[in-house]
Design a protein around this motif. Structure first.
Motif, PDB file in Angstrom:
ATOM      1  N   GLU A 192       1.277 -13.322  -8.159  1.00 31.22           N
ATOM      2  CA  GLU A 192       1.954 -12.496  -9.161  1.00 31.22           C
ATOM      3  C   GLU A 192       1.602 -11.010  -9.009  1.00 31.22           C
ATOM      4  O   GLU A 192       2.321 -10.141  -9.512  1.00 31.22           O
ATOM      5  CB  GLU A 192       1.590 -12.971 -10.566  1.00 31.22           C
ATOM      6  CG  GLU A 192       2.161 -14.323 -10.937  1.00 31.22           C
ATOM      7  CD  GLU A 192       3.687 -14.292 -11.045  1.00 31.22           C
ATOM      8  OE1 GLU A 192       4.248 -13.208 -11.313  1.00 31.22           O
ATOM      9  OE2 GLU A 192       4.310 -15.346 -10.844  1.00 31.22           O
ATOM     10  N   HIS A 193       0.499 -10.735  -8.335  1.00 28.13           N
ATOM     11  CA  HIS A 193       0.042  -9.350  -8.205  1.00 28.13           C
ATOM     12  C   HIS A 193       0.523  -8.689  -6.916  1.00 28.13           C
ATOM     13  O   HIS A 193       0.121  -7.563  -6.617  1.00 28.13           O
ATOM     14  CB  HIS A 193      -1.485  -9.311  -8.272  1.00 28.13           C
ATOM     15  CG  HIS A 193      -2.035  -9.837  -9.551  1.00 28.13           C
ATOM     16  ND1 HIS A 193      -2.751 -11.011  -9.633  1.00 28.13           N
ATOM     17  CD2 HIS A 193      -1.953  -9.365 -10.827  1.00 28.13           C
ATOM     18  CE1 HIS A 193      -3.102 -11.228 -10.882  1.00 28.13           C
ATOM     19  NE2 HIS A 193      -2.625 -10.248 -11.626  1.00 28.13           N
ATOM     20  N   PHE A 194       1.381  -9.382  -6.179  1.00 25.65           N
ATOM     21  CA  PHE A 194       1.878  -8.857  -4.907  1.00 25.65           C
ATOM     22  C   PHE A 194       3.401  -8.869  -4.884  1.00 25.65           C
ATOM     23  O   PHE A 194       4.044  -9.611  -5.624  1.00 25.65           O
ATOM     24  CB  PHE A 194       1.336  -9.691  -3.736  1.00 25.65           C
ATOM     25  CG  PHE A 194      -0.166  -9.738  -3.676  1.00 25.65           C
ATOM     26  CD1 PHE A 194      -0.885  -8.642  -3.241  1.00 25.65           C
ATOM     27  CD2 PHE A 194      -0.853 -10.879  -4.082  1.00 25.65           C
ATOM     28  CE1 PHE A 194      -2.273  -8.678  -3.188  1.00 25.65           C
ATOM     29  CE2 PHE A 194      -2.236 -10.922  -4.038  1.00 25.65           C
ATOM     30  CZ  PHE A 194      -2.954  -9.816  -3.586  1.00 25.65           C
ATOM     31  N   THR A 195       3.969  -8.045  -4.005  1.00 26.04           N
ATOM     32  CA  THR A 195       5.424  -8.009  -3.865  1.00 26.04           C
ATOM     33  C   THR A 195       5.911  -8.708  -2.606  1.00 26.04           C
ATOM     34  O   THR A 195       7.088  -9.072  -2.513  1.00 26.04           O
ATOM     35  CB  THR A 195       5.937  -6.556  -3.835  1.00 26.04           C
ATOM     36  OG1 THR A 195       5.268  -5.859  -2.778  1.00 26.04           O
ATOM     37  CG2 THR A 195       5.685  -5.863  -5.157  1.00 26.04           C
ATOM     38  N   ALA A 233      -0.943  -8.998   2.197  1.00 25.10           N
ATOM     39  CA  ALA A 233      -0.362  -9.227   0.866  1.00 25.10           C
ATOM     40  C   ALA A 233      -0.139  -7.862   0.239  1.00 25.10           C
ATOM     41  O   ALA A 233      -1.092  -7.129  -0.045  1.00 25.10           O
ATOM     42  CB  ALA A 233      -1.309 -10.070   0.020  1.00 25.10           C
ATOM     43  N   ASP A 234       1.120  -7.493   0.047  1.00 19.36           N
ATOM     44  CA  ASP A 234       1.487  -6.152  -0.404  1.00 19.36           C
ATOM     45  C   ASP A 234       1.261  -6.000  -1.903  1.00 19.36           C
ATOM     46  O   ASP A 234       1.849  -6.721  -2.713  1.00 19.36           O
ATOM     47  CB  ASP A 234       2.954  -5.880  -0.063  1.00 19.36           C
ATOM     48  CG  ASP A 234       3.358  -4.458  -0.361  1.00 19.36           C
ATOM     49  OD1 ASP A 234       2.908  -3.568   0.370  1.00 19.36           O
ATOM     50  OD2 ASP A 234       4.115  -4.246  -1.333  1.00 19.36           O
ATOM     51  N   ILE A 267       0.143   6.348   2.333  1.00 24.06           N
ATOM     52  CA  ILE A 267       0.833   6.600   1.062  1.00 24.06           C
ATOM     53  C   ILE A 267       2.337   6.394   1.144  1.00 24.06           C
ATOM     54  O   ILE A 267       2.980   6.236   0.108  1.00 24.06           O
ATOM     55  CB  ILE A 267       0.531   8.007   0.513  1.00 24.06           C
ATOM     56  CG1 ILE A 267       1.247   9.090   1.329  1.00 24.06           C
ATOM     57  CG2 ILE A 267      -0.957   8.260   0.418  1.00 24.06           C
ATOM     58  CD1 ILE A 267       1.370  10.391   0.591  1.00 24.06           C
ATOM     59  N   LYS A 268       2.914   6.397   2.356  1.00 25.05           N
ATOM     60  CA  LYS A 268       4.364   6.200   2.428  1.00 25.05           C
ATOM     61  C   LYS A 268       4.780   4.810   1.953  1.00 25.05           C
ATOM     62  O   LYS A 268       5.943   4.574   1.651  1.00 25.05           O
ATOM     63  CB  LYS A 268       4.888   6.447   3.850  1.00 25.05           C
ATOM     64  CG  LYS A 268       4.425   5.455   4.893  1.00 25.05           C
ATOM     65  CD  LYS A 268       5.313   5.496   6.155  1.00 25.05           C
ATOM     66  CE  LYS A 268       5.270   6.836   6.830  1.00 25.05           C
ATOM     67  NZ  LYS A 268       6.039   6.808   8.105  1.00 25.05           N
ATOM     68  N   HIS A 269       3.803   3.885   1.857  1.00 18.99           N
ATOM     69  CA  HIS A 269       4.085   2.508   1.450  1.00 18.99           C
ATOM     70  C   HIS A 269       3.725   2.235  -0.010  1.00 18.99           C
ATOM     71  O   HIS A 269       3.896   1.115  -0.487  1.00 18.99           O
ATOM     72  CB  HIS A 269       3.297   1.535   2.328  1.00 18.99           C
ATOM     73  CG  HIS A 269       3.438   1.810   3.795  1.00 18.99           C
ATOM     74  ND1 HIS A 269       4.554   1.448   4.513  1.00 18.99           N
ATOM     75  CD2 HIS A 269       2.610   2.440   4.665  1.00 18.99           C
ATOM     76  CE1 HIS A 269       4.403   1.832   5.772  1.00 18.99           C
ATOM     77  NE2 HIS A 269       3.229   2.431   5.886  1.00 18.99           N
ATOM     78  N   ILE A 270       3.204   3.235  -0.720  1.00 20.64           N
ATOM     79  CA  ILE A 270       2.695   3.031  -2.077  1.00 20.64           C
ATOM     80  C   ILE A 270       3.566   3.774  -3.075  1.00 20.64           C
ATOM     81  O   ILE A 270       3.980   4.917  -2.839  1.00 20.64           O
ATOM     82  CB  ILE A 270       1.228   3.520  -2.183  1.00 20.64           C
ATOM     83  CG1 ILE A 270       0.349   2.766  -1.177  1.00 20.64           C
ATOM     84  CG2 ILE A 270       0.694   3.325  -3.595  1.00 20.64           C
ATOM     85  CD1 ILE A 270      -1.091   3.252  -1.137  1.00 20.64           C
ATOM     86  N   ASP A 271       3.824   3.146  -4.201  1.00 16.43           N
ATOM     87  CA  ASP A 271       4.633   3.744  -5.264  1.00 16.43           C
ATOM     88  C   ASP A 271       4.090   5.130  -5.625  1.00 16.43           C
ATOM     89  O   ASP A 271       2.928   5.277  -6.012  1.00 16.43           O
ATOM     90  CB  ASP A 271       4.602   2.832  -6.489  1.00 16.43           C
ATOM     91  CG  ASP A 271       5.511   3.320  -7.599  1.00 16.43           C
ATOM     92  OD1 ASP A 271       6.643   2.829  -7.698  1.00 16.43           O
ATOM     93  OD2 ASP A 271       5.080   4.210  -8.364  1.00 16.43           O
ATOM     94  N   ARG A 272       4.934   6.156  -5.470  1.00 15.19           N
ATOM     95  CA  ARG A 272       4.488   7.536  -5.710  1.00 15.19           C
ATOM     96  C   ARG A 272       4.013   7.744  -7.136  1.00 15.19           C
ATOM     97  O   ARG A 272       3.030   8.448  -7.383  1.00 15.19           O
ATOM     98  CB  ARG A 272       5.617   8.521  -5.397  1.00 15.19           C
ATOM     99  CG  ARG A 272       5.928   8.667  -3.939  1.00 15.19           C
ATOM    100  CD  ARG A 272       6.816   9.874  -3.682  1.00 15.19           C
ATOM    101  NE  ARG A 272       8.119   9.763  -4.307  1.00 15.19           N
ATOM    102  CZ  ARG A 272       9.204   9.281  -3.713  1.00 15.19           C
ATOM    103  NH1 ARG A 272       9.121   8.815  -2.485  1.00 15.19           N
ATOM    104  NH2 ARG A 272      10.357   9.247  -4.340  1.00 15.19           N
TER     105      ARG A 272
END
Length: 527
Positions: A192-195, A233-234, A267-272
């Motif tokens: 539940e904590h991953f996309t 695990a993203d 950071i390009k993969h993380i919600d800004r």
């Protein structure tokens, strides 16, 4: 107008040129009066000391780092990895800094928590801040398998579903942290904590699988249409339990280790929006509004980079990847490269107050010999370091692999020259820069400060076999130095150059080489 030009237009129309830049508002060392702050990345990808833990080795190296003028040290990810030898980019438990018996070890690859805390304290006593690497994008090495629904997507277009939703026995999404238990954090991670994940254990197939009840974050880079997923695990940064845990970890990590800032990985993969909140919360919770932060946004395209700089509104500095890309192209092209263009389309030329400049780092050590390599060659490496260390713009970062012996990339000649450049920066380089960039194959500049702090630099990429005659550039070093001798720090015993009464000198450089000229009285401090 194509998509990238639209991004560029957004940046130009919304950027406030009068706003303070990150490097103006962040601590670049323990004191604000540091004229030439400089950072070192104190690790390579596979570095390991034969006898000491890495933290103990770092502590023992602190006096040498101080003598070279370093004001900041960027350390590798300090947390427990998925493997005993993992370097931390394979993040398992952020809350375990080498304190708990997990993954077959108490210590991380780098050492124990106690060794880390002590080493950081020693560095701070000797005038250096410590920056730790925050790996917030993904987790690896889960403790149990889980069964859940996931949808396969096209790796080249993450928004394109290439099959129906299916039951996935993925296996690696439940993190119980049995060695740590609930100390420091009570969160036990589940699917539940991953996309998304990259492995379907049921079919034994690798791919990219988005959790069926989840969406990729829209506030990430648009490479592959959406570049939320990178590996493992993203992490779902929009999940309230995840956000709470990571926001708590940031201030705790700083206060526990004594560190003074973060390098933000991938950071390009993380919600800004999450990362903006992470930075703001870390500064508020620690009471350090000038907390240093630098982001890794890996892209050589200056239009993309500038868009992201604009999005963060001065909350973080950025590694100048476009500048590294120029260095790489220059090192590959040799005498065909026009040195007058070496700073074109870089952060340091367009937004110097946002630029953390560098030549190489740990990323490329995985790539040497592969098609994606962008390692700056030995023939151009000192040229590149001169461009970041002996100029007045940007915040330079030196790579451990170029300075200290290691099995991956060490070159003794480069290390020797780099030490000279660092000492020259510390003891001689001062004041603004005047450029003499009139020739494609050799360029020069003068950095002239108060008193005897002055250096004149020439770099050349000309073919040494083309002529035995050295290059010569007439440069102004200031009045008051008439009949004074300037010497090249790389050849201090060679004949010097006399400066005329009006403050001009004809400085030379061998073809394909580098020369750094300073007052003869300064030579001892530089070598």
């Amino acid at each position: 107008m194509d998509r990238l030009n639209k991004l560029w237009s957004v940046f130009n129309s919304s950027h406030d040129s009068t706003a303070l830049s990150p490097l103006d508002t962040m601590d670049l060392g323990p004191t604000k009066n540091t004229e030439n702050p400089v950072m070192i990345q104190f690790f390579t990808w596979d570095c390991k000391h034969p006898k000491l833990s890495w933290w103990r080795f770092f502590e023992m190296t602190v006096p040498d780092l101080e003598s070279l003028g370093f004001t900041q040290v960027w350390l590798p990810p300090p947390h427990k990895a998925m493997r005993k030898t993992g370097n931390g980019y394979d993040a398992y438990d952020l809350w375990d800094l080498g304190e708990f018996d997990q993954k077959g070890t108490v210590a991380t690859r780098w050492g124990t928590k106690g060794e880390l805390v002590h080493a950081v304290a020693v560095a701070k006593q000797r005038g250096m801040d410590v920056i730790i690497d925050a790996v917030l994008n993904h987790k690896l090495g889960a403790d149990q398998r889980e069964i859940f629904m996931a949808t396969p997507v096209n790796p080249k277009n993450r928004m394109d579903e290439i099959g129906p939703s299916r039951t996935v026995e993925q296996g690696w999404t439940r993190f119980n942290f049995p060695g740590r238990g609930s100390k420091y954090s009570t969160l036990k991670w589940t699917h539940e904590h991953f996309t998304g994940v990259d492995w379907d254990h049921t079919t034994k197939k690798r791919g990219i699988y988005r959790m069926t009840n989840k969406s990729w974050s829209p506030r990430v880079d648009d490479e592959h249409v959406n570049y939320d997923y990178l590996l493992g695990a993203d992490v779902d940064h929009n999940h309230p339990e995840v956000a709470k845990d990571l926001l708590s970890w940031g201030p705790w990590a700083l206060q526990t280790t004594g560190a003074n800032g973060f390098r933000l990985d991938a950071i390009k993969h993380i919600d800004r929006r999450f990362l903006q909140h992470f930075i703001q919360h870390a500064r508020q919770a620690t009471g350090r509004p000038q907390l240093f932060v630098v982001a890794e946004y890996w892209c050589p395209d200056i239009k993309r980079v500038m868009f992201w700089i604009n999005e963060y509104r001065g909350l973080t500095s950025f590694f100048d990847v476009p500048l590294h890309d120029n260095f790489w192209h220059a090192s590959r092209s040799g005498s065909k490269y026009d040195l007058r263009k070496i700073l074109d389309n870089t952060i340091v030329s367009l937004r110097p107050g946002d630029a953390v400049t560098f030549v190489d780092n740990h990323e490329f050590l995985q790539q040497i010999g592969q098609s994606l390599q962008s390692w700056v060659s030995r023939e151009f490496k000192l040229h590149a370091y001169a461009l970041i260390l002996l100029r007045d713009k940007g915040h330079p970062c030196v790579f451990f692999g170029d300075l200290y012996p290691n099995k991956e990339c060490y070159d003794a000649g480069t290390a020797y020259g780099l030490r000279i450049l660092l000492k020259t920066r510390k003891n001689v380089a001062s004041g603004p820069v005047t450029d003499y960039w009139e020739n494609a194959s050799y360029i020069g500049w003068v950095r002239r400060g108060q008193g005897h702090k002055i250096c004149a630099v020439i770099i050349s990429n000309a073919d040494p076999a083309s002529s035995s005659e050295p290059h010569m550039i007439r440069m102004f070093v200031g009045k008051g130095h008439d009949h004074t001798t300037f010497r090249n720090v790389f050849t201090p015993h060679s004949p010097g150059i006399k400066v005329s009464k009006d403050g001009w000198g004809s400085f030379t450089c061998v073809r394909g080489g580098i020369s750094v000229w300073t007052l003869a009285s300064n030579i001892v401090a530089c070598v």
